[in-house]
Design a protein around this motif. Structure first.
Motif, mmCIF file in Angstrom:
data_model
loop_
_atom_site.group_PDB
_atom_site.id
_atom_site.type_symbol
_atom_site.label_atom_id
_atom_site.label_comp_id
_atom_site.label_asym_id
_atom_site.label_seq_id
_atom_site.Cartn_x
_atom_site.Cartn_y
_atom_site.Cartn_z
ATOM 1 N N GLY A 165 25.647 2.664 4.799
ATOM 2 C CA GLY A 165 24.800 2.190 3.704
ATOM 3 C C GLY A 165 25.084 0.749 3.358
ATOM 4 N N THR A 166 26.252 0.261 3.761
ATOM 5 C CA THR A 166 26.594 -1.142 3.492
ATOM 6 C C THR A 166 25.622 -2.097 4.180
ATOM 7 O OG1 THR A 166 28.479 -2.659 3.413
ATOM 8 C CG2 THR A 166 28.222 -1.429 5.427
ATOM 9 N N PHE A 167 24.945 -1.626 5.248
ATOM 10 C CA PHE A 167 23.980 -2.475 5.957
ATOM 11 C C PHE A 167 22.538 -2.226 5.523
ATOM 12 C CE2 PHE A 167 27.408 -1.739 9.178
ATOM 13 C CZ PHE A 167 27.962 -3.003 9.084
ATOM 14 N N ARG A 168 22.329 -1.217 4.669
ATOM 15 C CA ARG A 168 20.957 -0.886 4.292
ATOM 16 C C ARG A 168 20.370 -1.960 3.394
ATOM 17 N NH1 ARG A 168 21.928 5.273 3.244
ATOM 18 N NH2 ARG A 168 21.690 6.056 5.354
ATOM 19 N N PRO A 169 19.154 -2.394 3.684
ATOM 20 C CA PRO A 169 18.537 -3.410 2.823
ATOM 21 C C PRO A 169 18.158 -2.834 1.464
ATOM 22 C CG PRO A 169 16.984 -2.645 4.497
ATOM 23 C CD PRO A 169 18.290 -1.994 4.800
ATOM 24 N N VAL A 170 18.076 -3.709 0.474
ATOM 25 C CA VAL A 170 17.596 -3.306 -0.855
ATOM 26 C C VAL A 170 16.068 -3.330 -0.804
ATOM 27 C CG1 VAL A 170 17.608 -3.860 -3.318
ATOM 28 C CG2 VAL A 170 19.646 -4.306 -1.918
ATOM 29 N N LYS A 171 15.455 -2.164 -0.977
ATOM 30 C CA LYS A 171 14.006 -2.057 -0.757
ATOM 31 C C LYS A 171 13.189 -2.085 -2.044
ATOM 32 C CE LYS A 171 14.316 0.234 3.706
ATOM 33 N NZ LYS A 171 14.113 1.468 4.489
ATOM 34 N N VAL A 172 13.857 -2.195 -3.184
ATOM 35 C CA VAL A 172 13.140 -2.263 -4.451
ATOM 36 C C VAL A 172 13.017 -3.718 -4.881
ATOM 37 C CG1 VAL A 172 13.801 0.041 -5.234
ATOM 38 C CG2 VAL A 172 15.301 -1.889 -5.716
ATOM 39 N N GLU A 173 12.013 -4.011 -5.690
ATOM 40 C CA GLU A 173 11.801 -5.402 -6.121
ATOM 41 C C GLU A 173 12.847 -5.825 -7.143
ATOM 42 O OE1 GLU A 173 8.316 -8.224 -8.107
ATOM 43 O OE2 GLU A 173 7.856 -6.156 -7.575
ATOM 44 N N ASN A 174 13.108 -4.941 -8.123
ATOM 45 C CA ASN A 174 14.106 -5.217 -9.153
ATOM 46 C C ASN A 174 15.414 -4.543 -8.777
ATOM 47 O OD1 ASN A 174 12.382 -6.698 -11.002
ATOM 48 N ND2 ASN A 174 11.340 -4.738 -11.322
ATOM 49 N N ILE A 175 16.494 -5.312 -8.720
ATOM 50 C CA ILE A 175 17.743 -4.759 -8.197
ATOM 51 C C ILE A 175 18.290 -3.622 -9.061
ATOM 52 C CG2 ILE A 175 18.334 -6.932 -7.065
ATOM 53 C CD1 ILE A 175 20.428 -7.424 -9.193
ATOM 54 N N GLU A 176 17.941 -3.623 -10.353
ATOM 55 C CA GLU A 176 18.433 -2.549 -11.235
ATOM 56 C C GLU A 176 17.961 -1.172 -10.784
ATOM 57 O OE1 GLU A 176 18.198 -6.330 -13.714
ATOM 58 O OE2 GLU A 176 16.916 -5.320 -12.259
ATOM 59 N N SER A 177 16.883 -1.119 -9.992
ATOM 60 C CA SER A 177 16.318 0.167 -9.538
ATOM 61 C C SER A 177 16.958 0.660 -8.243
ATOM 62 C CB SER A 177 14.800 0.029 -9.308
ATOM 63 O OG SER A 177 14.178 -0.490 -10.457
ATOM 64 N N HIS A 178 17.851 -0.127 -7.657
ATOM 65 C CA HIS A 178 18.442 0.237 -6.360
ATOM 66 C C HIS A 178 19.491 1.334 -6.524
ATOM 67 C CE1 HIS A 178 19.988 -0.135 -2.313
ATOM 68 N NE2 HIS A 178 21.205 -0.390 -2.779
ATOM 69 N N ASN A 179 19.453 2.331 -5.650
ATOM 70 C CA ASN A 179 20.470 3.392 -5.627
ATOM 71 C C ASN A 179 21.481 3.106 -4.521
ATOM 72 O OD1 ASN A 179 19.428 5.016 -7.706
ATOM 73 N ND2 ASN A 179 17.875 5.824 -6.323
ATOM 74 N N MET A 180 22.757 2.994 -4.915
ATOM 75 C CA MET A 180 23.810 2.720 -3.938
ATOM 76 C C MET A 180 24.207 4.000 -3.206
ATOM 77 S SD MET A 180 24.977 -0.417 -3.603
ATOM 78 C CE MET A 180 26.736 -0.488 -3.279
ATOM 79 N N HIS A 181 24.624 3.837 -1.952
ATOM 80 C CA HIS A 181 25.221 4.926 -1.181
ATOM 81 C C HIS A 181 26.606 5.219 -1.768
ATOM 82 C CE1 HIS A 181 26.557 1.074 0.337
ATOM 83 N NE2 HIS A 181 27.622 1.653 0.851
ATOM 84 N N SER A 182 27.145 6.420 -1.520
ATOM 85 C CA SER A 182 28.480 6.745 -2.031
ATOM 86 C C SER A 182 29.497 6.717 -0.892
ATOM 87 C CB SER A 182 28.489 8.113 -2.716
ATOM 88 O OG SER A 182 28.170 9.124 -1.797
ATOM 89 N N GLU A 183 30.714 6.322 -1.232
ATOM 90 C CA GLU A 183 31.790 6.188 -0.249
ATOM 91 C C GLU A 183 33.079 6.764 -0.838
ATOM 92 O OE1 GLU A 183 30.485 2.035 1.952
ATOM 93 O OE2 GLU A 183 31.213 1.939 -0.112
ATOM 94 N N PHE A 184 33.922 7.318 0.036
ATOM 95 C CA PHE A 184 35.158 7.977 -0.403
ATOM 96 C C PHE A 184 36.287 6.956 -0.529
ATOM 97 C CE2 PHE A 184 39.161 10.227 0.407
ATOM 98 C CZ PHE A 184 39.077 11.211 -0.579
ATOM 99 N N TYR A 185 37.073 7.074 -1.616
ATOM 100 C CA TYR A 185 38.195 6.147 -1.838
ATOM 101 C C TYR A 185 39.462 6.908 -2.213
ATOM 102 C CZ TYR A 185 37.509 6.991 -6.824
ATOM 103 O OH TYR A 185 37.404 7.605 -8.039
ATOM 104 N N MET A 186 40.601 6.225 -2.044
ATOM 105 C CA MET A 186 41.912 6.742 -2.470
ATOM 106 C C MET A 186 42.779 5.571 -2.938
ATOM 107 S SD MET A 186 42.995 9.466 0.534
ATOM 108 C CE MET A 186 42.755 8.303 1.879
ATOM 109 N N LEU A 187 43.492 5.779 -4.037
ATOM 110 C CA LEU A 187 44.475 4.796 -4.515
ATOM 111 C C LEU A 187 45.738 5.552 -4.886
ATOM 112 C CD1 LEU A 187 45.035 1.778 -5.426
ATOM 113 C CD2 LEU A 187 44.465 2.567 -7.735
ATOM 114 N N SER A 188 46.881 5.112 -4.344
ATOM 115 C CA SER A 188 48.153 5.799 -4.605
ATOM 116 C C SER A 188 48.744 5.370 -5.947
ATOM 117 C CB SER A 188 49.150 5.491 -3.494
ATOM 118 O OG SER A 188 49.541 4.124 -3.572
ATOM 119 N N LYS A 189 49.691 6.168 -6.449
ATOM 120 C CA LYS A 189 50.385 5.828 -7.701
ATOM 121 C C LYS A 189 51.182 4.534 -7.535
ATOM 122 C CE LYS A 189 53.513 7.650 -11.234
ATOM 123 N NZ LYS A 189 54.209 6.364 -11.401
#
Length: 341
Positions: free
Chosen positions: A209-233
């Motif tokens: 999804g990092t390469f997917r173009p933004v297809k809406v005219e107003n950026i506030e309407s764009h839906n981001m893809h989700s990605e998994f993260y981890m942060l240690s203590k």
């Protein structure tokens, strides 16, 4: 705010098709995020801008050789799968090409039968759910049969797969490299550490999804893809201590930035955490953790150029990008770097 507010003219010849022989020899544009003032350096100069007690945050994800090319069982019909997300031990969500061959129930063979796959579901967005059959360890088989999923704008083949990995990559799971980290060498990391700078790691598995173009005219309407993260203590504690002591948190890449800003409380405190993020950062966003950012030069009208504009101001970034074009900087994954400080 419109997508076209983040456009610029990029000559195709400036899109880097291969990495430099020496990672840290890339050019580095240093941008003062408050004034927009520019300096032209090399990446190995970046250490000059760090101070003892600062913390450098790196994404240690490792790119899977997730492009599999095989054929339909019992025929010569070629199929290509690009693995996107592991759902269980043997099941993956994937893109398929050509899609018409990958109907539910279709079976495929890779590497003379070393790996077999069956399509078990076609999702609404056209992605396939595939179930693999094999003997042994899947990751080892994938390493033997899979190809590196280079971005669509890179047309040349990559001789050494490790050049699309950071030198500190560790946790397998990405469909694309966290490219800002490709400039670091082990020698440069040692030099940074010897200066008294903390180096900590988090993981964010980069999706296509990092390469997917933004297809809406107003950026506030764009839906981001989700990605998994981890942060240690351990990483969280060092980051919190850095903020408390008034030192800088320097994120390497938009992936590290999005992870930190997802996890942070309103006061900027981060905690050990894992999960999925679909945070979309664009101008107007107030950063809670990240002070400085090392990043590459991104696509016009992309969510990535919107993120860097949120940190340094849209006008400053567009001026920097237009200067980069004039000065013939190399763009995108294998290109040059920018440091926003």
């Amino acid at each position: 705010m419109k997508v076209t507010d983040f456009d610029f003219v990029l000559p195709e010849e400036l899109i880097a098709q291969h990495p430099l022989e020496n990672r840290e020899q890339s050019r580095l544009m240093v941008v003062d995020k408050n004034t927009g003032e520019l300096q032209h350096k090399h990446f190995y100069n970046v250490v000059e801008y760090f101070n003892p007690g600062d913390t450098l945050v790196l994404n240690n994800t490792r790119v899977l050789p997730a492009r599999l090319i095989g054929h339909k069982k019992g025929s010569t019909g070629k199929i290509e799968f690009l693995l996107l997300k592991r759902l269980s031990d043997n099941r993956w969500e994937a893109l398929s090409k050509p899609g018409k061959r990958a109907r539910v129930g279709a079976e495929f063979v890779f590497g003379d039968g070393l790996l077999e796959a069956e399509v078990v579901e076609v999702k609404e967005d056209g992605n396939r759910i595939i179930e693999f059959k094999y003997e042994g360890i899947f990751e080892e088989i994938l390493d033997r049969l899979g190809q590196m999923p280079l971005p669509p704008y890179i047309k040349e083949t990559l001789d050494d797969k490790e050049r699309y990995q950071t030198v500190y990559s560790k946790e397998s799971g990405s469909a694309a490299a966290p490219t800002a980290g490709l400039h670091f060498t082990n020698e440069l990391l040692k030099e940074i550490k010897d200066k008294g700078v903390n180096i900590v790691y988090l993981t964010l598995h980069v999706g296509l999804g990092t390469f997917r173009p933004v297809k809406v005219e107003n950026i506030e309407s764009h839906n981001m893809h989700s990605e998994f993260y981890m942060l240690s203590k351990e990483s969280a504690d060092i980051i919190n201590n850095t903020k408390k002591s008034g030192k800088k948190v320097i994120a390497v890449g938009t992936t590290s930035t999005r992870t930190l800003e997802t996890i942070a409380d309103e006061d900027g405190t981060v905690r050990e955490s894992s999960g999925w993020t679909d945070i979309f950062i664009y101008p107007g966003y107030k950063f809670k953790v990240v002070d400085n950012l090392i990043t590459n030069f991104h696509l016009p009208e992309s969510t990535l150029i919107m993120l860097v504009s949120a940190l340094a101001g849209r006008e400053n970034i567009l001026r920097a990008y237009n200067t980069a074009v004039e000065e013939k900087y190399r763009f995108f994954s294998f290109g040059d770097a920018m440091f926003l400080h």
